[in-house]
Write an enzyme that holds these catalytic residues in place. Sequence first.
Site, PDB file in Angstrom:
ATOM      1  N   ASP A  23     -16.100   4.873  13.265  1.00  0.00           N
ATOM      2  CA  ASP A  23     -16.421   5.517  11.986  1.00  0.00           C
ATOM      3  C   ASP A  23     -17.599   6.470  12.157  1.00  0.00           C
ATOM      4  O   ASP A  23     -18.696   6.238  11.647  1.00  0.00           O
ATOM      5  CB  ASP A  23     -16.703   4.446  10.917  1.00  0.00           C
ATOM      6  CG  ASP A  23     -15.460   3.639  10.586  1.00  0.00           C
ATOM      7  OD1 ASP A  23     -14.358   4.218  10.589  1.00  0.00           O
ATOM      8  OD2 ASP A  23     -15.579   2.428  10.340  1.00  0.00           O
ATOM      9  N   THR A  54       7.424  14.101   1.518  1.00  0.00           N
ATOM     10  CA  THR A  54       6.147  14.590   2.065  1.00  0.00           C
ATOM     11  C   THR A  54       5.622  13.653   3.148  1.00  0.00           C
ATOM     12  O   THR A  54       5.130  14.095   4.189  1.00  0.00           O
ATOM     13  CB  THR A  54       5.114  14.743   0.915  1.00  0.00           C
ATOM     14  OG1 THR A  54       5.655  15.658  -0.039  1.00  0.00           O
ATOM     15  CG2 THR A  54       3.784  15.243   1.416  1.00  0.00           C
ATOM     16  N   ARG A 102     -19.009  -1.906  12.969  1.00  0.00           N
ATOM     17  CA  ARG A 102     -20.458  -1.991  13.185  1.00  0.00           C
ATOM     18  C   ARG A 102     -20.948  -3.077  14.144  1.00  0.00           C
ATOM     19  O   ARG A 102     -21.924  -2.851  14.854  1.00  0.00           O
ATOM     20  CB  ARG A 102     -21.169  -2.082  11.824  1.00  0.00           C
ATOM     21  CG  ARG A 102     -21.110  -0.744  11.089  1.00  0.00           C
ATOM     22  CD  ARG A 102     -21.301  -0.884   9.613  1.00  0.00           C
ATOM     23  NE  ARG A 102     -20.183  -1.602   8.995  1.00  0.00           N
ATOM     24  CZ  ARG A 102     -20.115  -1.909   7.705  1.00  0.00           C
ATOM     25  NH1 ARG A 102     -21.108  -1.574   6.903  1.00  0.00           N
ATOM     26  NH2 ARG A 102     -19.066  -2.534   7.221  1.00  0.00           N
ATOM     27  N   LYS A 115      -9.965   3.172  16.734  1.00  0.00           N
ATOM     28  CA  LYS A 115      -9.415   3.559  15.431  1.00  0.00           C
ATOM     29  C   LYS A 115     -10.128   4.821  14.962  1.00  0.00           C
ATOM     30  O   LYS A 115     -11.364   4.868  14.921  1.00  0.00           O
ATOM     31  CB  LYS A 115      -9.622   2.446  14.405  1.00  0.00           C
ATOM     32  CG  LYS A 115      -9.101   2.820  13.011  1.00  0.00           C
ATOM     33  CD  LYS A 115      -9.060   1.629  12.086  1.00  0.00           C
ATOM     34  CE  LYS A 115     -10.326   1.406  11.311  1.00  0.00           C
ATOM     35  NZ  LYS A 115     -10.582   2.386  10.229  1.00  0.00           N
ATOM     36  N   LYS A 172      -3.748   6.264   6.193  1.00  0.00           N
ATOM     37  CA  LYS A 172      -3.244   5.612   4.962  1.00  0.00           C
ATOM     38  C   LYS A 172      -2.462   6.572   4.063  1.00  0.00           C
ATOM     39  O   LYS A 172      -2.843   6.820   2.911  1.00  0.00           O
ATOM     40  CB  LYS A 172      -4.393   4.985   4.179  1.00  0.00           C
ATOM     41  CG  LYS A 172      -5.185   3.932   4.939  1.00  0.00           C
ATOM     42  CD  LYS A 172      -6.165   3.231   4.012  1.00  0.00           C
ATOM     43  CE  LYS A 172      -7.001   2.182   4.702  1.00  0.00           C
ATOM     44  NZ  LYS A 172      -8.014   2.698   5.632  1.00  0.00           N
ATOM     45  N   LEU A 173      -1.339   7.081   4.555  1.00  0.00           N
ATOM     46  CA  LEU A 173      -0.555   8.045   3.771  1.00  0.00           C
ATOM     47  C   LEU A 173       0.052   7.399   2.518  1.00  0.00           C
ATOM     48  O   LEU A 173       0.425   6.223   2.540  1.00  0.00           O
ATOM     49  CB  LEU A 173       0.561   8.651   4.635  1.00  0.00           C
ATOM     50  CG  LEU A 173       0.152   9.864   5.480  1.00  0.00           C
ATOM     51  CD1 LEU A 173      -0.844   9.498   6.550  1.00  0.00           C
ATOM     52  CD2 LEU A 173       1.375  10.529   6.085  1.00  0.00           C
ATOM     53  N   HIS A 174       0.147   8.182   1.462  1.00  0.00           N
ATOM     54  CA  HIS A 174       0.734   7.718   0.193  1.00  0.00           C
ATOM     55  C   HIS A 174       1.125   8.954  -0.613  1.00  0.00           C
ATOM     56  O   HIS A 174       0.255   9.634  -1.166  1.00  0.00           O
ATOM     57  CB  HIS A 174      -0.300   6.870  -0.575  1.00  0.00           C
ATOM     58  CG  HIS A 174       0.265   6.169  -1.773  1.00  0.00           C
ATOM     59  ND1 HIS A 174      -0.414   5.164  -2.415  1.00  0.00           N
ATOM     60  CD2 HIS A 174       1.425   6.317  -2.441  1.00  0.00           C
ATOM     61  CE1 HIS A 174       0.318   4.730  -3.435  1.00  0.00           C
ATOM     62  NE2 HIS A 174       1.434   5.429  -3.475  1.00  0.00           N
ATOM     63  N   ASP A 175       2.420   9.267  -0.659  1.00  0.00           N
ATOM     64  CA  ASP A 175       2.882  10.458  -1.388  1.00  0.00           C
ATOM     65  C   ASP A 175       4.374  10.287  -1.625  1.00  0.00           C
ATOM     66  O   ASP A 175       4.931   9.218  -1.357  1.00  0.00           O
ATOM     67  CB  ASP A 175       2.557  11.724  -0.561  1.00  0.00           C
ATOM     68  CG  ASP A 175       2.355  12.958  -1.440  1.00  0.00           C
ATOM     69  OD1 ASP A 175       3.149  13.157  -2.392  1.00  0.00           O
ATOM     70  OD2 ASP A 175       1.417  13.719  -1.190  1.00  0.00           O
ATOM     71  N   ILE A 176       5.056  11.324  -2.097  1.00  0.00           N
ATOM     72  CA  ILE A 176       6.502  11.190  -2.292  1.00  0.00           C
ATOM     73  C   ILE A 176       7.162  11.040  -0.911  1.00  0.00           C
ATOM     74  O   ILE A 176       6.627  11.515   0.103  1.00  0.00           O
ATOM     75  CB  ILE A 176       7.104  12.382  -3.082  1.00  0.00           C
ATOM     76  CG1 ILE A 176       6.859  13.706  -2.352  1.00  0.00           C
ATOM     77  CG2 ILE A 176       6.548  12.424  -4.498  1.00  0.00           C
ATOM     78  CD1 ILE A 176       7.633  14.871  -2.961  1.00  0.00           C
ATOM     79  N   THR A 188      -8.994  -4.250   0.408  1.00  0.00           N
ATOM     80  CA  THR A 188      -9.896  -5.379   0.103  1.00  0.00           C
ATOM     81  C   THR A 188     -10.950  -4.985  -0.935  1.00  0.00           C
ATOM     82  O   THR A 188     -11.619  -5.847  -1.498  1.00  0.00           O
ATOM     83  CB  THR A 188     -10.581  -5.912   1.380  1.00  0.00           C
ATOM     84  OG1 THR A 188     -11.000  -4.804   2.161  1.00  0.00           O
ATOM     85  CG2 THR A 188      -9.643  -6.777   2.183  1.00  0.00           C
ATOM     86  N   ASP A 216      -5.841   5.974  11.389  1.00  0.00           N
ATOM     87  CA  ASP A 216      -5.906   5.273  10.099  1.00  0.00           C
ATOM     88  C   ASP A 216      -6.058   6.289   8.968  1.00  0.00           C
ATOM     89  O   ASP A 216      -7.165   6.534   8.502  1.00  0.00           O
ATOM     90  CB  ASP A 216      -7.111   4.311  10.165  1.00  0.00           C
ATOM     91  CG  ASP A 216      -7.346   3.546   8.889  1.00  0.00           C
ATOM     92  OD1 ASP A 216      -6.440   3.472   8.044  1.00  0.00           O
ATOM     93  OD2 ASP A 216      -8.464   2.991   8.738  1.00  0.00           O
TER      94      ASP A 216
END
Length: 232
Positions: A10, A68, A211, A32, A61-65, A119, A59
Site C-alpha cells: 500500500d 464493462t 503494515r 498485492k 475490486k471491479l463493480h459495474d455492468i 469488513t 486488487d
Amino acid sequence: MGKDVIIACDFSSKQEVMNFLDKFQGKKPFVKIGMELFYAEGPSIVKEIKARGHKIFLDLKLHDIPNTVKKSMSVLSNLDVDITNLHAGGTKRMMEAALEGLTRPDGTRPLLIAVTQLTSTDQESMENDLLIKEPIDKVVMHYAKNAADAGLDGVVCSPLEAQKVHDTCGKKFLTITPGVRFADGDIGDQKRVMTPAEANRIGSDYIVVGRPITAAADPVAAYERCLAEFVG
Ligand code: C5P
C-alpha cells in the site's frame, strides 16, 4: 499455487514500492497492488513488478455492468497478473461476464476472487444504507456461494469466516484473508485479527499482510516470520 503470504504494497508511488522490494534480495514475495498505487502509476507498475519475478494480486475490486466488467477484465488479463478481484455484489451475471473477459484465447486466466461484504460494512450500515436486512454473516456466505456458482476461484474474507466458506463452497474454493497480526504486534485499525499461525490452522489459503511487514523495522525478517508461521 499453494499457500502463501501476500504482501499488501500500500504505497502511493513507484519509488516507494521499488525501494521496499529492493530490500528482498533474492526473494520474490507475492505482492498485492491496490487502487492507490495502480491509479498513481498506471499499468506499467504491474508490468515492472512482474518483470522482477513477483507474483501479483491486482486488487481493483471491479463493480459495474457485466459488459464493462467483461471488457475491463480482458484488459487486465493482458497484464499477466496471478490474481485479480471484483465485488460479488455486482451479481452472478457480472461475475460470469468477468470470467469470460479474463479468459485468454488459449484458455488460461488469472485467478478471480470475489469481495463479499467489505469488513468496513457492518450490520447497521448494511441495513440502513443498503436496505439489506439479513444478518451480515448470512449475506457474506450467500455472496460466497454466488461467486462459487459463477465459477470464481474464491473470496476475500475475514480469517474468522474462512472455515465456514470452505464448508459452504468446498475445500478447493480459495480463502484470501487480510486482518493478520503477529501475537506481539500492533493491531492498528483492524478490528478482528488472527496471527499467521492461527490463519493457517483455520484453513486460509493466502494471507494478505500489510503494515506488520511494510512498517516493520526489518521487513524481510517480518516476512520470513509470517511465512514460517503460516506455511511452516
Ligand atoms: O496493513 P494491513 O495488514 O492491515 O493491510 C491489509 C490489506 O488488506 C490492506 O491492503 C487492506 O486494504 C486489505 N483489506 C483488508 N480488509 C478487507 C479487504 C482488504 O484489510 N476486508
